[in-house]
Design a protein around this motif. Structure first.
Motif, mmCIF file in Angstrom:
data_model
loop_
_atom_site.group_PDB
_atom_site.id
_atom_site.type_symbol
_atom_site.label_atom_id
_atom_site.label_comp_id
_atom_site.label_asym_id
_atom_site.label_seq_id
_atom_site.Cartn_x
_atom_site.Cartn_y
_atom_site.Cartn_z
ATOM 1 N N TRP A 178 35.773 17.125 22.611
ATOM 2 C CA TRP A 178 35.292 17.355 21.246
ATOM 3 C C TRP A 178 34.330 16.251 20.801
ATOM 4 N N LYS A 187 37.496 15.731 13.509
ATOM 5 C CA LYS A 187 36.975 16.277 12.252
ATOM 6 C C LYS A 187 36.195 17.534 12.592
ATOM 7 N N CYS A 188 36.399 18.578 11.805
ATOM 8 C CA CYS A 188 35.674 19.832 12.031
ATOM 9 C C CYS A 188 34.169 19.566 11.973
ATOM 10 N N ASN A 189 33.427 20.235 12.842
ATOM 11 C CA ASN A 189 31.972 20.060 12.862
ATOM 12 C C ASN A 189 31.273 20.970 11.849
ATOM 13 N N GLN A 190 32.055 21.780 11.105
ATOM 14 C CA GLN A 190 31.446 22.728 10.169
ATOM 15 C C GLN A 190 31.932 22.564 8.729
ATOM 16 N N TYR A 219 37.397 19.429 7.148
ATOM 17 C CA TYR A 219 38.780 19.471 7.636
ATOM 18 C C TYR A 219 39.029 18.418 8.722
ATOM 19 N N LEU A 229 42.912 21.833 15.384
ATOM 20 C CA LEU A 229 41.459 21.967 15.267
ATOM 21 C C LEU A 229 40.997 23.309 15.812
ATOM 22 N N HIS A 258 41.835 26.052 13.468
ATOM 23 C CA HIS A 258 40.955 25.979 12.300
ATOM 24 C C HIS A 258 39.563 26.524 12.608
ATOM 25 N N LEU A 259 39.028 26.219 13.785
ATOM 26 C CA LEU A 259 37.681 26.675 14.140
ATOM 27 C C LEU A 259 37.551 28.193 14.070
ATOM 28 N N HIS A 315 36.033 29.793 11.006
ATOM 29 C CA HIS A 315 34.578 29.742 10.810
ATOM 30 C C HIS A 315 33.844 30.863 11.555
#
Length: 196
Positions: A132, A173-176, A179, A187, A190-191, A194
């Motif tokens: 990641w 940390k989310c890239n979008q 979060y 993660l 969560h992705l 999106h």
């Protein structure tokens, strides 16, 4: 005569010698010649599908010339890097999603290669924090930044071991969005929110 002495009298010249196994870091050079992996090619560049994609779309753009990494680039390579940009533009036109292009500050594979990767980061091959962080921190140097740096300075500075370790240990940390998950399974779950 015993079987052992017969075996000792065999003509070893007829037994094909085993080729020494190549180190995994040289795998990209072989992949450049695999028709199943080749996506596009020009006189100077080859675009291959990443064998272990970290997102739905993940290509590698490689020069035919044996340039080991970004730290070996100089101003004489600006035309080649310009070709990387032209191919990137073509790839972006062919895909209806957000794509990022860049180079790892410390590549694990031999042969200069630019990653072209979709921002969904949805892949079973994306398993670890190191995976990641190698695409979502300053360890992933954008194509435009490499081109600018090479134009202005004529070289790409290697990062220190301390910087490398720091980038790889950056909290997830989310890239979008903002979060911040506790672990990779959180993660990855969560992705999925999106994906449209």
């Amino acid at each position: 005569m015993s079987k052992r002495s017969l075996d000792n009298n065999k003509d070893d010249s007829k037994i094909p010698a085993k080729e020494p196994k190549k180190h995994w870091s040289l795998g990209l050079v072989e992949s450049m010649e695999d028709p199943k992996l080749i996506y596009k090619e020009t006189k100077n560049l080859v675009v291959i599908r990443d064998k272990y994609p970290k997102a739905k779309i993940h290509f590698l753009v490689l020069p035919r010339d044996d340039i080991s990494s970004i730290s070996k680039l100089n101003k004489s390579h600006l035309n080649l890097l310009d070709e990387f940009g032209l191919l990137l533009k073509t790839i972006k036109e062919e895909h209806d999603c957000e794509l990022r292009a860049g180079f790892h500050a410390v590549p694990s594979m031999h042969r200069l290669h630019m990653h072209v990767i979709s921002t969904d980061m949805n892949s079973p091959c994306l398993k670890t924090k190191v995976h990641w962080n190698s695409f979502t921190t300053g360890f992933f140097i954008l194509y435009e930044d490499i081109f600018k740096k090479l134009t202005e300075d004529g070289f790409i500075q290697k990062i220190s071991n301390e910087t490398h370790k720091s980038l790889m240990s950056t909290p997830l940390k989310c890239n979008q969005c903002s979060y911040e998950p506790k672990n990779m399974p959180q993660l990855k779950q969560h992705l999925l929110t999106h994906i449209k």
